[in-house]
Motif scaffolding. Structure first.
Motif, PDB file in Angstrom:
ATOM      1  N   CYS A   1       9.048  -0.136  11.960  1.00  0.00           N
ATOM      2  CA  CYS A   1       9.208   1.302  11.750  1.00  0.00           C
ATOM      3  C   CYS A   1      10.637   1.608  11.314  1.00  0.00           C
ATOM      4  O   CYS A   1      11.594   1.090  11.897  1.00  0.00           O
ATOM      5  CB  CYS A   1       8.868   2.064  13.031  1.00  0.00           C
ATOM      6  SG  CYS A   1       8.694   3.850  12.810  1.00  0.00           S
ATOM      7  N   ILE A   2      10.784   2.440  10.261  1.00  0.00           N
ATOM      8  CA  ILE A   2      12.116   2.791   9.782  1.00  0.00           C
ATOM      9  C   ILE A   2      12.261   4.306   9.700  1.00  0.00           C
ATOM     10  O   ILE A   2      11.287   5.032   9.479  1.00  0.00           O
ATOM     11  CB  ILE A   2      12.408   2.171   8.402  1.00  0.00           C
ATOM     12  CG1 ILE A   2      11.492   2.779   7.340  1.00  0.00           C
ATOM     13  CG2 ILE A   2      12.297   0.672   8.425  1.00  0.00           C
ATOM     14  CD1 ILE A   2      12.024   2.641   5.939  1.00  0.00           C
ATOM     15  N   PRO A   3      13.481   4.829   9.876  1.00  0.00           N
ATOM     16  CA  PRO A   3      13.728   6.259   9.656  1.00  0.00           C
ATOM     17  C   PRO A   3      13.796   6.557   8.165  1.00  0.00           C
ATOM     18  O   PRO A   3      14.269   5.726   7.379  1.00  0.00           O
ATOM     19  CB  PRO A   3      15.077   6.479  10.329  1.00  0.00           C
ATOM     20  CG  PRO A   3      15.757   5.145  10.245  1.00  0.00           C
ATOM     21  CD  PRO A   3      14.676   4.111  10.345  1.00  0.00           C
ATOM     22  N   CYS A   4      13.314   7.719   7.760  1.00  0.00           N
ATOM     23  CA  CYS A   4      13.288   8.099   6.352  1.00  0.00           C
ATOM     24  C   CYS A   4      14.030   9.413   6.149  1.00  0.00           C
ATOM     25  O   CYS A   4      13.972  10.313   6.998  1.00  0.00           O
ATOM     26  CB  CYS A   4      11.851   8.262   5.863  1.00  0.00           C
ATOM     27  SG  CYS A   4      10.824   6.788   6.006  1.00  0.00           S
ATOM     28  N   SER A   5      14.703   9.527   5.016  1.00  0.00           N
ATOM     29  CA  SER A   5      15.385  10.755   4.624  1.00  0.00           C
ATOM     30  C   SER A   5      15.395  10.807   3.108  1.00  0.00           C
ATOM     31  O   SER A   5      14.866   9.906   2.442  1.00  0.00           O
ATOM     32  CB  SER A   5      16.811  10.779   5.192  1.00  0.00           C
ATOM     33  OG  SER A   5      17.552   9.662   4.733  1.00  0.00           O
ATOM     34  N   ALA A   6      15.982  11.837   2.552  1.00  0.00           N
ATOM     35  CA  ALA A   6      16.004  11.972   1.094  1.00  0.00           C
ATOM     36  C   ALA A   6      16.582  10.715   0.448  1.00  0.00           C
ATOM     37  O   ALA A   6      17.639  10.240   0.842  1.00  0.00           O
ATOM     38  CB  ALA A   6      16.823  13.199   0.704  1.00  0.00           C
ATOM     39  N   GLY A   7      15.856  10.182  -0.534  1.00  0.00           N
ATOM     40  CA  GLY A   7      16.296   8.970  -1.216  1.00  0.00           C
ATOM     41  C   GLY A   7      15.670   7.699  -0.697  1.00  0.00           C
ATOM     42  O   GLY A   7      15.869   6.633  -1.286  1.00  0.00           O
ATOM     43  N   THR A   8      14.897   7.778   0.395  1.00  0.00           N
ATOM     44  CA  THR A   8      14.198   6.589   0.890  1.00  0.00           C
ATOM     45  C   THR A   8      13.026   6.272  -0.029  1.00  0.00           C
ATOM     46  O   THR A   8      12.217   7.148  -0.356  1.00  0.00           O
ATOM     47  CB  THR A   8      13.678   6.799   2.321  1.00  0.00           C
ATOM     48  OG1 THR A   8      14.774   7.095   3.186  1.00  0.00           O
ATOM     49  CG2 THR A   8      12.968   5.552   2.825  1.00  0.00           C
ATOM     50  N   LEU A   9      12.937   5.030  -0.455  1.00  0.00           N
ATOM     51  CA  LEU A   9      11.860   4.569  -1.333  1.00  0.00           C
ATOM     52  C   LEU A   9      11.004   3.568  -0.565  1.00  0.00           C
ATOM     53  O   LEU A   9      11.525   2.629   0.037  1.00  0.00           O
ATOM     54  CB  LEU A   9      12.455   3.894  -2.583  1.00  0.00           C
ATOM     55  CG  LEU A   9      11.466   3.362  -3.625  1.00  0.00           C
ATOM     56  CD1 LEU A   9      10.662   4.496  -4.253  1.00  0.00           C
ATOM     57  CD2 LEU A   9      12.213   2.568  -4.705  1.00  0.00           C
ATOM     58  N   LEU A  10       9.682   3.785  -0.564  1.00  0.00           N
ATOM     59  CA  LEU A  10       8.751   2.971   0.212  1.00  0.00           C
ATOM     60  C   LEU A  10       7.641   2.450  -0.687  1.00  0.00           C
ATOM     61  O   LEU A  10       7.089   3.200  -1.488  1.00  0.00           O
ATOM     62  CB  LEU A  10       8.125   3.813   1.339  1.00  0.00           C
ATOM     63  CG  LEU A  10       9.088   4.536   2.277  1.00  0.00           C
ATOM     64  CD1 LEU A  10       8.402   5.725   2.933  1.00  0.00           C
ATOM     65  CD2 LEU A  10       9.604   3.579   3.332  1.00  0.00           C
ATOM     66  N   TRP A  11       7.312   1.176  -0.548  1.00  0.00           N
ATOM     67  CA  TRP A  11       6.211   0.582  -1.308  1.00  0.00           C
ATOM     68  C   TRP A  11       5.233  -0.055  -0.323  1.00  0.00           C
ATOM     69  O   TRP A  11       5.535  -1.060   0.312  1.00  0.00           O
ATOM     70  CB  TRP A  11       6.740  -0.464  -2.281  1.00  0.00           C
ATOM     71  CG  TRP A  11       5.706  -1.080  -3.184  1.00  0.00           C
ATOM     72  CD1 TRP A  11       4.347  -1.011  -3.066  1.00  0.00           C
ATOM     73  CD2 TRP A  11       5.955  -1.850  -4.363  1.00  0.00           C
ATOM     74  NE1 TRP A  11       3.718  -1.683  -4.090  1.00  0.00           N
ATOM     75  CE2 TRP A  11       4.695  -2.215  -4.902  1.00  0.00           C
ATOM     76  CE3 TRP A  11       7.106  -2.280  -5.008  1.00  0.00           C
ATOM     77  CZ2 TRP A  11       4.571  -2.986  -6.061  1.00  0.00           C
ATOM     78  CZ3 TRP A  11       6.984  -3.043  -6.154  1.00  0.00           C
ATOM     79  CH2 TRP A  11       5.730  -3.391  -6.686  1.00  0.00           C
ATOM     80  N   THR A  12       4.050   0.552  -0.197  1.00  0.00           N
ATOM     81  CA  THR A  12       2.988   0.012   0.642  1.00  0.00           C
ATOM     82  C   THR A  12       2.012  -0.752  -0.228  1.00  0.00           C
ATOM     83  O   THR A  12       1.540  -0.228  -1.238  1.00  0.00           O
ATOM     84  CB  THR A  12       2.232   1.154   1.364  1.00  0.00           C
ATOM     85  OG1 THR A  12       3.160   1.924   2.117  1.00  0.00           O
ATOM     86  CG2 THR A  12       1.173   0.584   2.289  1.00  0.00           C
ATOM     87  N   ARG A  13       1.692  -1.977   0.173  1.00  0.00           N
ATOM     88  CA  ARG A  13       0.764  -2.814  -0.591  1.00  0.00           C
ATOM     89  C   ARG A  13      -0.613  -2.812   0.062  1.00  0.00           C
ATOM     90  O   ARG A  13      -0.746  -2.529   1.251  1.00  0.00           O
ATOM     91  CB  ARG A  13       1.332  -4.230  -0.702  1.00  0.00           C
ATOM     92  CG  ARG A  13       2.643  -4.250  -1.496  1.00  0.00           C
ATOM     93  CD  ARG A  13       3.334  -5.591  -1.477  1.00  0.00           C
ATOM     94  NE  ARG A  13       4.502  -5.570  -2.344  1.00  0.00           N
ATOM     95  CZ  ARG A  13       5.722  -5.190  -1.980  1.00  0.00           C
ATOM     96  NH1 ARG A  13       5.925  -4.790  -0.742  1.00  0.00           N
ATOM     97  NH2 ARG A  13       6.717  -5.199  -2.842  1.00  0.00           N
ATOM     98  N   PRO A  14      -1.654  -3.110  -0.718  1.00  0.00           N
ATOM     99  CA  PRO A  14      -3.010  -3.076  -0.157  1.00  0.00           C
ATOM    100  C   PRO A  14      -3.141  -3.910   1.111  1.00  0.00           C
ATOM    101  O   PRO A  14      -2.637  -5.025   1.196  1.00  0.00           O
ATOM    102  CB  PRO A  14      -3.870  -3.651  -1.291  1.00  0.00           C
ATOM    103  CG  PRO A  14      -3.111  -3.326  -2.532  1.00  0.00           C
ATOM    104  CD  PRO A  14      -1.664  -3.461  -2.153  1.00  0.00           C
ATOM    105  N   ASN A  15      -3.807  -3.308   2.101  1.00  0.00           N
ATOM    106  CA  ASN A  15      -4.159  -3.949   3.373  1.00  0.00           C
ATOM    107  C   ASN A  15      -3.006  -4.119   4.337  1.00  0.00           C
ATOM    108  O   ASN A  15      -3.190  -4.658   5.429  1.00  0.00           O
ATOM    109  CB  ASN A  15      -4.871  -5.291   3.148  1.00  0.00           C
ATOM    110  CG  ASN A  15      -6.296  -5.084   2.671  1.00  0.00           C
ATOM    111  OD1 ASN A  15      -6.993  -4.192   3.154  1.00  0.00           O
ATOM    112  ND2 ASN A  15      -6.725  -5.884   1.721  1.00  0.00           N
ATOM    113  N   GLN A  16      -1.807  -3.660   3.988  1.00  0.00           N
ATOM    114  CA  GLN A  16      -0.764  -3.598   5.001  1.00  0.00           C
ATOM    115  C   GLN A  16      -1.107  -2.460   5.969  1.00  0.00           C
ATOM    116  O   GLN A  16      -1.649  -1.436   5.577  1.00  0.00           O
ATOM    117  CB  GLN A  16       0.601  -3.352   4.363  1.00  0.00           C
ATOM    118  CG  GLN A  16       1.138  -4.560   3.612  1.00  0.00           C
ATOM    119  CD  GLN A  16       2.547  -4.350   3.118  1.00  0.00           C
ATOM    120  OE1 GLN A  16       2.825  -3.405   2.396  1.00  0.00           O
ATOM    121  NE2 GLN A  16       3.454  -5.243   3.510  1.00  0.00           N
ATOM    122  N   VAL A  17      -0.791  -2.645   7.242  1.00  0.00           N
ATOM    123  CA  VAL A  17      -1.100  -1.635   8.249  1.00  0.00           C
ATOM    124  C   VAL A  17       0.055  -0.639   8.314  1.00  0.00           C
ATOM    125  O   VAL A  17       1.197  -1.021   8.558  1.00  0.00           O
ATOM    126  CB  VAL A  17      -1.329  -2.275   9.628  1.00  0.00           C
ATOM    127  CG1 VAL A  17      -1.622  -1.204  10.674  1.00  0.00           C
ATOM    128  CG2 VAL A  17      -2.494  -3.256   9.563  1.00  0.00           C
TER     129      VAL A  17
END
Length: 309
Positions: free
Chosen positions: A68-84
């Motif tokens: 788990c990570i904290p997010c704020s303006a400028g945070t970029l996230l890439w979720t791939r298929p089947n990741q929880v």
């Protein structure tokens, strides 16, 4: 044997409303909240598709495979298929890009590993990176909303390629946590084949020699490829994949630790405990308790599906 993909974790299918049949869609976190029940977003779930999210304002938390990570303006996230994943958006707003596994154009070896769960998945964009990324997302959004006059899908494929290359660029300049090489040639192709083989065999062997034999190469060649592309050893790549599966099973199943150890190829639970401690700096039982206390799971309906524009 436990197949992680068969675990009773809701899977969100790719079901766009706008331009159905196209393998790419654009949305916002605000729009997603109106279409998806909060109980789905904040409970463990998986996506059938890729999702790239750029946080534009506010704060929140985002979890992928129990990290788990904290997010704020400028945070970029890439979720791939089947990741929880789990999302705790608070007042967070974000632009969201979704695409199927088959939509991107063929690219170089490193980006050929789009589904590699060991690749980095979050970054905080700097002042020089954020405007460039926002610019290409805006261009992609405009093209997505433009009526298709026959070449729209190909234009979107090429604009997506620009997005992915920008992500790859961000990834490569962060030498501490990223694949530092620009994969090409024999080393890049060997690394791609190694990662594919690892997905098949990580539960049965953790020996570099076994993978070299399967790939019909020397251990030295395999190690060189891993150093060039991943910036680490072949053994470290293998152990990282085993540790990831261990974390998933500890958090998302009630299997006894001894059963998880056997599932991952450890003959003795004590050996698994030592391995996990080296990789995660925490005993398996302590990790399970800590991760579950932080995940704040909520109950889900049997339906867990939503559509997006």
């Amino acid at each position: 044997m436990v197949d992680f993909s068969s675990l009773p974790i809701p899977v969100v299918p790719y079901t766009p409303i706008c331009r159905p049949g196209l393998g790419i869609a654009m949305s916002t976190l605000r729009d997603l909240r109106t279409r998806a029940p909060l109980s789905l977003l904040t409970a463990p779930h998986r996506l059938e598709f890729h999702q790239i999210m750029l946080v534009t304002k506010g704060h929140g938390r985002y979890s992928v495979d129990s990290t788990c990570i904290p997010c704020s303006a400028g945070t970029l996230l890439w979720t791939r298929p089947n990741q929880v994943i789990q999302s705790f958006p608070n007042d967070m707003e974000a632009e969201i890009l979704m695409f199927t596994e088959s939509f991107p154009l063929p690219m170089h070896a490193g980006l050929g590993l789009l589904d590699d769960v060991l690749r980095p998945w979050h970054w905080q964009l700097g002042d020089g990176e954020l405007p460039l990324f926002q610019q290409v997302l805006t261009h992609l959004q405009e093209e997505f909303e433009r009526p298709d006059r026959g070449v729209g899908e190909q234009v979107l494929k090429h604009l997506l390629a620009v997005v992915l290359l920008r992500v790859d660029e961000v990834c490569r300049v962060r030498h501490d946590d990223a694949h530092v090489g620009a994969p090409s040639g024999e080393a890049g192709e060997l690394f791609v084949r190694f990662r594919q083989e690892l997905e098949v065999a990580y539960r049965s062997t953790r020996l570099v020699e076994d993978y070299a034999t399967r790939l019909n190469c020397s251990t030295r060649a395999l190690s060189r490829a891993c150093r060039a592309i991943a910036g680490t050893s072949a053994k470290d790549v293998i152990d990282a994949r085993v540790a990831l599966e261990a974390r998933r099973l500890l958090v998302h199943t009630d299997l006894p630790i001894a059963a998880i150890a056997r599932h991952l190829g450890f003959s003795e639970v004590t050996n698994f405990g030592k391995f996990f401690g080296r990789r995660v700096n925490m005993a398996p039982g302590a990790f399970r308790r800590d991760a579950r206390s932080r995940s704040q799971p909520e109950s889900l309906d049997s339906g867990g599906h939503f559509t997006f524009r």
